[in-house]
Design an enzyme around this catalytic site. Structure first.
Site, short mmCIF file in Angstrom:
data_model
loop_
_atom_site.label_atom_id
_atom_site.label_comp_id
_atom_site.label_asym_id
_atom_site.label_seq_id
_atom_site.Cartn_x
_atom_site.Cartn_y
_atom_site.Cartn_z
N GLU A 75 0.82 -1.21 0.00
CA GLU A 75 0.00 0.00 0.00
C GLU A 75 0.85 1.26 0.00
OE1 GLU A 75 -4.17 1.37 2.07
OE2 GLU A 75 -2.81 0.05 3.13
N ASP A 76 1.97 1.22 0.72
CA ASP A 76 2.70 2.46 0.96
C ASP A 76 4.05 2.57 0.26
OD1 ASP A 76 0.63 3.12 2.63
OD2 ASP A 76 1.62 2.41 4.45
#
Ligand code: MN
Length: 487
Positions: A75-76
């Site tokens: 996600e990051d």
């Protein structure tokens, strides 16, 4: 946190785990999150490290701890789930993917709430470890919640209290449930939290000395009577559950007997009972407060002997007696049942409700609000344990009836049910069952199917579903016959 700290924890809890593999996942996450800083000002890697550490403390297996380290990578960071699959294989990639998907879920009113639950149960039915990682992730986020803006604090705390904590409870993860609630509590009800803190601190300080004296004396007495025990210690109650208890008792703290409880951990079940006997000789028990959760576990699997006694100083104290296994299970529930070799839980009969709910979620198409009501009943309602005449245990929601019981055994038994005996007494089909009841169902094949009015009292979704399906089929059969005649 240093890597060595995590490695040490893993060595302690599960020495079979390959530390080199854990280190590889750690290095991977470290590089992927390089330069990222959390709102608290710490390097980002501290968060996946804390998550993995919590998972290690729960005795979770190697893929779960590795997935904990990697859970925020897709996600990051620049690395995506395909990279993880390539570098760590399918199992770990699927765990990470499950956690990432749950991450998109946010608490925003009732419709979203249902969507959340839907995703959560589908993920849980696939692999229960996903939710365990999510619990560890969420616990650390709550621990560092002070660094976020107030609107986010409230949202995350609410989500934890309303979605995660009840699920942790249903999975028998008492320690996690307590943590999620206690960490959320100050953000949701700050004044109440402060009020309780003030009250508790005064109260426990008053009692600490006399309690320690009592523990010492009890310890001596157990030794004198040759009771084998690993530990005996005082524990204070989780704040949020204490708060709820207080509300039920008009905020009168003197009515709460288990404010501080004494926990005695012993080697075997028979020593539990022996120990209870010695405790009752040592100090007088309070009437009606002796609970045998070993013979009759709580619906979520909790086992212990509880008694409440008067101490020589005139205090009232709860005493809990359990084995090491019971203790571990009470703290970690489902996680305690993870079978590392089989890569599945040996808790599966207790997870039927997860699969059942997941199915219900997939199939449901009606109004969201109505659905929430039924689902809430299934998850958040208390469960009871009822026995067949042969002693098999059937888990049902509170207030379930013999018809629910019959359908829980088999659809045909439900359809052909003509009567029931509860504890050897003939009873009505709409009677409310209680934990420990022995239920005997009478069937007759000539019955020809359920009554439509059963729908007015059955409690389980599965009984409702089977009755409705029966009538739907029946109607279309009749219609088919009718059409044939008219032909
Ligand atoms: Mn995270």
């Amino acid at each position: 946190m240093k890597f060595e700290e995590l490695a040490e924890k893993i060595q302690e809890k599960n020495p079979a785990i390959d530390i080199n593999e854990i280190r590889r996942a750690y290095q991977y996450a470290l590089e992927a999150h390089e330069g990222q800083i959390r709102k608290s000002g710490e390097p980002y890697i501290n968060h996946p490290m804390a998550t993995a550490y919590k998972l290690a403390s729960m005795h979770m297996d190697q893929p779960t701890i590795m997935a904990g380290l990697l859970h925020d990578v897709p996600e990051d960071t620049k690395k995506n789930i395909k990279d993880i699959k390539k570098d760590f294989g399918n199992e770990i990639a699927q765990l990470v993917d499950g956690v990432t998907k749950l991450g998109y879920v946010k608490y925003r009113g009732i419709e979203k709430y249902i969507e959340n639950l839907r995703k959560m149960f589908i993920a849980m039915a696939k692999d229960i470890r996903v939710i365990v990682i999510k619990f560890a992730d969420r616990t650390h986020n709550l621990e560092t919640l002070a660094f976020l803006p107030p609107n986010k604090q409230l949202r995350i705390a609410q989500e934890s209290l309303e979605i995660y904590a009840p699920i942790a409870n249903r999975l028998g993860m008492g320690e996690i449930k307590g943590k999620l609630e206690d960490l959320s509590f100050p953000y949701i009800l700050p004044e109440e939290y402060q009020w309780l803190q003030d009250k508790i601190i005064v109260r426990t300080q008053e009692k600490r000395k006399s309690l320690q004296k009592f523990i010492n004396a009890l310890q001596k007495d157990l030794t004198k009577n040759h009771i084998d025990f690993y530990s005996i210690h005082g524990r204070s109650k989780h704040l949020y559950s204490l708060y709820n208890k207080l509300l039920a008792h008009n905020r009168d703290i003197t009515k709460i007997y288990d404010l501080v409880a004494i926990r005695i951990i012993v080697p075997t079940v028979s020593v539990c009972y022996e120990c209870l006997g010695i405790v009752h000789q040592f100090c007088k028990p309070l009437k009606g407060r002796i609970k045998d959760y070993i013979a009759q576990p709580k619906p979520n699997g909790y086992q212990s002997l509880h008694t409440t006694v008067f101490t020589s100083a005139g205090d009232i104290v709860e005493i809990q007696i359990r084995t090491k296994d019971m203790h571990y299970e009470a703290e970690y529930g489902i996680a305690a049942h993870w079978d590392y070799k089989e890569k599945k839980t040996n808790y599966s009969d207790k997870l039927d409700w997860v699969n059942e709910l997941s199915k219900t979620f997939k199939e449901y198409t009606g109004s969201e609000k109505k659905f929430l009501e039924t689902v809430k009943l299934d998850i958040f309602q208390n469960r009871i344990y009822v026995f067949t005449p042969k002693g098999d245990v059937i888990e049902l929601p509170e207030d379930a009836t013999p018809i629910d019981f019959a359908y829980a055994i088999h659809t045909d038994i439900g359809h052909n049910c003509t009567g029931a005996k509860i504890n050897d007494q003939i009873s009505s089909l709409s009677a409310k069952l209680k934990s420990g009841d022995v239920v005997d169902i009478f069937t007759d094949k000539k019955r020809g199917g359920p009554s439509e009015d059963w729908l007015s009292f059955v409690k389980t979704n599965s009984a409702k579903k089977h009755i409705k399906i029966f009538f739907r089929k029946n109607r279309s059969n009749k219609l088919a016959k009718l059409l044939k005649i008219e032909d």
